[in-house]
Scaffold this active site. Structure first.
Site, PDB file in Angstrom:
ATOM      1  N   HIS A   1       9.232  54.275  -8.653  1.00 51.23           N
ATOM      2  CA  HIS A   1       7.766  54.286  -8.651  1.00 51.23           C
ATOM      3  C   HIS A   1       7.187  52.891  -8.384  1.00 51.23           C
ATOM      4  O   HIS A   1       7.680  51.891  -8.911  1.00 51.23           O
ATOM      5  CB  HIS A   1       7.237  54.831  -9.974  1.00 51.23           C
ATOM      6  CG  HIS A   1       7.386  56.316 -10.110  1.00 51.23           C
ATOM      7  ND1 HIS A   1       7.258  56.987 -11.306  1.00 51.23           N
ATOM      8  CD2 HIS A   1       7.658  57.262  -9.178  1.00 51.23           C
ATOM      9  CE1 HIS A   1       7.430  58.284 -11.106  1.00 51.23           C
ATOM     10  NE2 HIS A   1       7.672  58.479  -9.830  1.00 51.23           N
ATOM     11  N   HIS A  58       6.688  50.039 -10.800  1.00 50.98           N
ATOM     12  CA  HIS A  58       7.888  49.388 -11.332  1.00 50.98           C
ATOM     13  C   HIS A  58       8.634  48.582 -10.266  1.00 50.98           C
ATOM     14  O   HIS A  58       9.539  47.825 -10.603  1.00 50.98           O
ATOM     15  CB  HIS A  58       8.835  50.432 -11.936  1.00 50.98           C
ATOM     16  CG  HIS A  58       8.291  51.049 -13.189  1.00 50.98           C
ATOM     17  ND1 HIS A  58       8.766  50.759 -14.446  1.00 50.98           N
ATOM     18  CD2 HIS A  58       7.280  51.931 -13.381  1.00 50.98           C
ATOM     19  CE1 HIS A  58       8.090  51.427 -15.354  1.00 50.98           C
ATOM     20  NE2 HIS A  58       7.164  52.157 -14.721  1.00 50.98           N
ATOM     21  N   HIS A 108      12.109  62.029 -15.279  1.00 47.38           N
ATOM     22  CA  HIS A 108      10.861  61.410 -14.803  1.00 47.38           C
ATOM     23  C   HIS A 108      10.952  61.233 -13.287  1.00 47.38           C
ATOM     24  O   HIS A 108      10.023  61.598 -12.548  1.00 47.38           O
ATOM     25  CB  HIS A 108      10.664  60.063 -15.501  1.00 47.38           C
ATOM     26  CG  HIS A 108       9.403  59.360 -15.115  1.00 47.38           C
ATOM     27  ND1 HIS A 108       8.150  59.816 -15.469  1.00 47.38           N
ATOM     28  CD2 HIS A 108       9.197  58.214 -14.422  1.00 47.38           C
ATOM     29  CE1 HIS A 108       7.229  58.995 -14.998  1.00 47.38           C
ATOM     30  NE2 HIS A 108       7.835  58.010 -14.354  1.00 47.38           N
TER      31      HIS A 108
END
Length: 242
Positions: free
Chosen positions: A58, A61, A113
C-alpha cells in the site's frame, strides 16, 4: 546494546519506524509512507538509513521507498507483492531472515489485509513490526484476504511472549478501543486501558507501540475464538461510527 526504535509520524495517521543498531551503526526504516519526515528524523540523530523493510504494497507504507533508495538504502519487502512494489531490491517470504547489524528478524507471512503482507519479528529483541495486520486494540481491514487468514495471523501473534513490543502502522487505537468497548464493556483491563488511551490522545501523545500481553488482554480480534467470530467483529468494525 539494545536497538533504538524511533516513531516517525507520516501522512495523516501513519507511523514509520526507524530502527538503529548502535553496535553496527546501521539504520532501517520500516514502512516509510513518505521520505522527508523519516530522513529528517534520521538526520537529527546523525543516522544514515541503510535499509528499508516493507510489510506490504500500500502506498501509505511504500511512498518513501524511491527517495530512500535513491539516497542509498536497500529496499526489502514481500516476494508475493514484488509486482506492486517496483522499488524492491530484496524479496523475502515466510521463514526468511533479514539483519540489522547482528540482530536477526524472521519474516512471517501474514495475509489478509493484503495477499502478500509480511511482518518482521526480532525474537531476541522482543520486537515485531506488524504493518497493518495487528493494531493496538484492532486488526487490519480484509482488503485482499479472508477472516480465516486474519484469524490465523492473530493466533500466531498470540503465541508470542507477552513482553513482545508491537510496532504497527497507524494511530487507530482510540477508535479501535471505542469499538472494543462495545464488544466487551465489562472487560476491566480494557476499560482501564481506554482511560489511558483517551488521556494520551488528549495530550497529543501516541499510543503505540503496544505489547502482545496487553493485546491478549484487551484486543477483541486477538481474543476471537474462531474465524467466524473474527469475521463478525471485522464486519461490525468496518461499519462502526464511534
Amino acid at each position: 546494546m539494545p536497538l533504538e526504535i524511533v516513531r516517525v509520524p507520516v501522512l495523516s495517521d501513519n507511523y514509520a519506524w526507524l530502527v538503529h543498531d548502535p553496535a553496527s551503526g546501521e539504520t532501517v526504516a520500516v514502512d516509510p509512507g513518505e521520505a522527508a519526515p523519516v530522513q529528517a528524523a534520521a538526520a537529527a540523530r546523525g543516522w544514515t538509513i541503510d535499509q528499508v523493510w516493507t510489510t506490504h504494497w500500500h502506498p501509505d507504507h511504500t511512498g518513501g521507498n524511491a527517495a530512500l533508495q535513491a539516497a542509498g538504502a536497500r529496499i526489502t519487502g514481500p516476494a508475493a507483492e514484488a509486482a506492486k512494489i517496483p522499488t524492491l531490491d530484496v524479496t523475502v517470504a515466510e521463514g526468511d531472515t533479514v539483519r540489522i547489524g547482528t540482530e536477526v528478524a524472521t519474516v512471517l507471512h501474514v495475509p489478509g489485509h493484503t495477499a502478500g503482507h509480511i511482518a518482521f519479528y526480532l525474537a531476541e529483541d522482543d520486537v515485531i513490526f506488524t504493518g497493518d495486520t495487528l493494531f493496538a486494540l484492532g486488526c487490519g481491514r480484509l482488503f485482499e484476504g479472508t477472516a480465516a487468514e486474519m484469524f490465523a495471523n492473530m493466533a500466531r501473534y498470540a503465541e508470542l511472549p507477552d513482553a513482545t513490543r508491537v510496532y504497527c502502522g497507524h494511530e487507530y487505537t482510540q477508535s479501535n478501543g471505542r469499538f472494543a468497548l462495545t464488544v466487551e464493556p465489562d472487560n476491566a483491563a480494557l476499560v482501564a486501558r481506554m482511560h489511558d488511551v483517551d488521556a494520551a490522545r488528549a495530550a497529543g501523545e501516541a499510543t503505540v507501540p503496544t505489547t502482545i500481553g496487553l493485546e491478549r488482554a484487551t484486543n477483541p480480534f486477538l481474543r476471537a475464538v474462531d474465524a467466524e467470530e473474527l469475521a463478525k467483529l471485522r464486519s461490525q468494525k468496518d461499519n462502526f461510527q464511534g
